[in-house]
Design an enzyme around this catalytic site. Structure first.
Site, PDB file in Angstrom:
ATOM      1  N   GLU A  98       0.868  -1.027   0.190  1.00  0.00           N
ATOM      2  CA  GLU A  98       0.117   0.081  -0.048  1.00  0.00           C
ATOM      3  C   GLU A  98       0.811   1.305  -0.028  1.00  0.00           C
ATOM      4  O   GLU A  98       1.988   1.289   0.557  1.00  0.00           O
ATOM      5  CB  GLU A  98      -1.061   0.197   1.114  1.00  0.00           C
ATOM      6  CG  GLU A  98      -1.914   1.205   1.122  1.00  0.00           C
ATOM      7  CD  GLU A  98      -2.872   1.240   2.166  1.00  0.00           C
ATOM      8  OE1 GLU A  98      -4.109   1.654   1.867  1.00  0.00           O
ATOM      9  OE2 GLU A  98      -2.779   0.653   3.255  1.00  0.00           O
ATOM     10  N   ASP A  99       0.130   2.438  -0.508  1.00  0.00           N
ATOM     11  CA  ASP A  99       1.032   3.527  -0.654  1.00  0.00           C
ATOM     12  C   ASP A  99       1.311   4.353   0.841  1.00  0.00           C
ATOM     13  O   ASP A  99       2.317   4.465   1.275  1.00  0.00           O
ATOM     14  CB  ASP A  99       0.603   4.661  -1.377  1.00  0.00           C
ATOM     15  CG  ASP A  99      -0.933   4.755  -1.449  1.00  0.00           C
ATOM     16  OD1 ASP A  99      -1.565   4.223  -0.338  1.00  0.00           O
ATOM     17  OD2 ASP A  99      -1.676   5.250  -1.985  1.00  0.00           O
ATOM     18  N   LYS A 130       1.253   6.540   8.792  1.00  0.00           N
ATOM     19  CA  LYS A 130       0.820   7.521   9.773  1.00  0.00           C
ATOM     20  C   LYS A 130       0.077   6.868  10.879  1.00  0.00           C
ATOM     21  O   LYS A 130      -0.959   6.793  11.090  1.00  0.00           O
ATOM     22  CB  LYS A 130      -0.364   8.402   8.863  1.00  0.00           C
ATOM     23  CG  LYS A 130      -0.227   9.382   7.936  1.00  0.00           C
ATOM     24  CD  LYS A 130      -1.443  10.229   7.894  1.00  0.00           C
ATOM     25  CE  LYS A 130      -1.564  10.933   6.554  1.00  0.00           C
ATOM     26  NZ  LYS A 130      -2.751  11.507   6.135  1.00  0.00           N
ATOM     27  N   VAL A 152      -0.507  14.371   2.617  1.00  0.00           N
ATOM     28  CA  VAL A 152       0.655  14.460   1.690  1.00  0.00           C
ATOM     29  C   VAL A 152       0.201  14.215   0.270  1.00  0.00           C
ATOM     30  O   VAL A 152      -0.690  13.340  -0.007  1.00  0.00           O
ATOM     31  CB  VAL A 152       1.948  13.624   2.219  1.00  0.00           C
ATOM     32  CG1 VAL A 152       2.071  14.148   3.409  1.00  0.00           C
ATOM     33  CG2 VAL A 152       1.302  11.902   2.176  1.00  0.00           C
ATOM     34  N   ASP A 158      -2.287  11.287  -4.385  1.00  0.00           N
ATOM     35  CA  ASP A 158      -3.308  12.155  -4.870  1.00  0.00           C
ATOM     36  C   ASP A 158      -4.299  12.972  -3.692  1.00  0.00           C
ATOM     37  O   ASP A 158      -4.514  12.472  -2.778  1.00  0.00           O
ATOM     38  CB  ASP A 158      -4.171  11.680  -5.924  1.00  0.00           C
ATOM     39  CG  ASP A 158      -5.453  10.766  -5.349  1.00  0.00           C
ATOM     40  OD1 ASP A 158      -5.107  10.071  -4.370  1.00  0.00           O
ATOM     41  OD2 ASP A 158      -6.678  11.235  -5.560  1.00  0.00           O
TER      42      ASP A 158
HETATM   43  P1  IMP Z   1      -6.764   4.275   5.532  1.00  0.00           P
HETATM   44  O1  IMP Z   1      -7.867   3.340   4.980  1.00  0.00           O
HETATM   45  O2  IMP Z   1      -7.534   5.302   6.184  1.00  0.00           O
HETATM   46  O3  IMP Z   1      -5.590   3.919   6.166  1.00  0.00           O
HETATM   47  O4  IMP Z   1      -6.607   5.273   4.309  1.00  0.00           O
HETATM   48  C1  IMP Z   1      -5.487   4.647   3.313  1.00  0.00           C
HETATM   49  C2  IMP Z   1      -5.593   5.380   1.939  1.00  0.00           C
HETATM   50  O5  IMP Z   1      -6.160   6.692   1.924  1.00  0.00           O
HETATM   51  C3  IMP Z   1      -4.481   5.174   1.208  1.00  0.00           C
HETATM   52  O6  IMP Z   1      -4.256   4.007   0.519  1.00  0.00           O
HETATM   53  C4  IMP Z   1      -4.661   6.463   0.448  1.00  0.00           C
HETATM   54  O7  IMP Z   1      -5.102   6.175  -0.827  1.00  0.00           O
HETATM   55  C5  IMP Z   1      -5.496   7.417   1.151  1.00  0.00           C
HETATM   56  N1  IMP Z   1      -4.758   8.394   2.050  1.00  0.00           N
HETATM   57  C6  IMP Z   1      -4.566   8.323   3.340  1.00  0.00           C
HETATM   58  N2  IMP Z   1      -3.821   9.629   3.825  1.00  0.00           N
HETATM   59  C7  IMP Z   1      -3.171  10.110   2.611  1.00  0.00           C
HETATM   60  C8  IMP Z   1      -2.754  11.262   2.445  1.00  0.00           C
HETATM   61  O8  IMP Z   1      -1.925  11.867   3.201  1.00  0.00           O
HETATM   62  N3  IMP Z   1      -2.529  11.638   0.926  1.00  0.00           N
HETATM   63  C9  IMP Z   1      -2.962  10.831   0.187  1.00  0.00           C
HETATM   64  N4  IMP Z   1      -3.952   9.829   0.209  1.00  0.00           N
HETATM   65  C10 IMP Z   1      -3.995   9.174   1.384  1.00  0.00           C
END
Ligand code: IMP
Length: 176
Positions: A98-99, A130, A152, A158
């Protein structure tokens, strides 16, 4: 630097250098095995490609797509599988890539989904972590950098489909 970017967190060279280190670790950990990398679309593409180029294992890769934030910088709290893996991953050693891990919901959903495919071992790798934002207790097995709670962009990441092409990772000006 792009005018919407407040600060560069990681340059292209820093990102590439850290990915080389991750690759060395993964090569050592999976020596003698075949590995399937499953990337989570869309932001993962540059990271997945650069990570693949560091691996000297028999490796295949596939992509999975989960619902994203859309035009928001905060998670909606629910995640759905939009595109499934095409490869047969049952019994395989799988590394989910994952990014960025924010609340952890996307990674958690992807893990549960891949487990339902009866993979062999299943580990996770994220470029950015994060850690302070988690709503699901999860830490990637491998990660590039831990970052503070900032939105970011760049290197695949994006905001409303913009900035993915930036070669560096920067903090977007909309952050308070
Ligand atoms: P989570 O499900 O909250 O862990 O979010 C993961 C997904 O949210 C990542 O794969 C990103 O696509 C997006 N995402 C979370 N934080 C950022 C950020 O700071 N910049 C861009 N995309 C983010």
């Amino acid at each position: 630097m792009h005018t919407d970017v407040k600060e560069i967190l990681f340059t292209s060279e820093q990102i590439k250098g850290r990915i080389q280190e991750l690759g060395r670790q993964i090569n050592a950990d999976y020596r003698g095995k075949m590995l399937v990398l499953v990337g989570i679309l869309n932001g993962v593409k540059p990271f997945l490609n650069d990570l693949l180029s560091t691996l000297n294992l028999p490796v295949s890769h596939d992509l999975i797509e989960l619902s994203s934030y859309g035009q928001s910088t905060v998670s909606s709290g629910t995640v759905h599988v939009l595109k499934d893996v095409a490869l047969d991953i049952s019994g395989k050693d799988v590394l989910l890539v994952e990014d960025i891990v924010d609340t952890g919901l996307t990674l958690h959903t992807a893990i549960e989904h891949l487990r339902s495919r009866k993979t062999g071992s299943l580990k996770t790798c994220a470029l950015l972590n994060k850690q302070t934002r988690r709503s699901v207790a999860i830490t990637p097995d491998y990660y590039g950098f831990t970052i503070p709670d900032l939105f970011v962009v760049g290197y695949g990441l994006d905001y409303a489909e913009n900035y993915r092409e930036l070669p560096y990772i920067g903090v977007l000006k909309i952050n308070k």
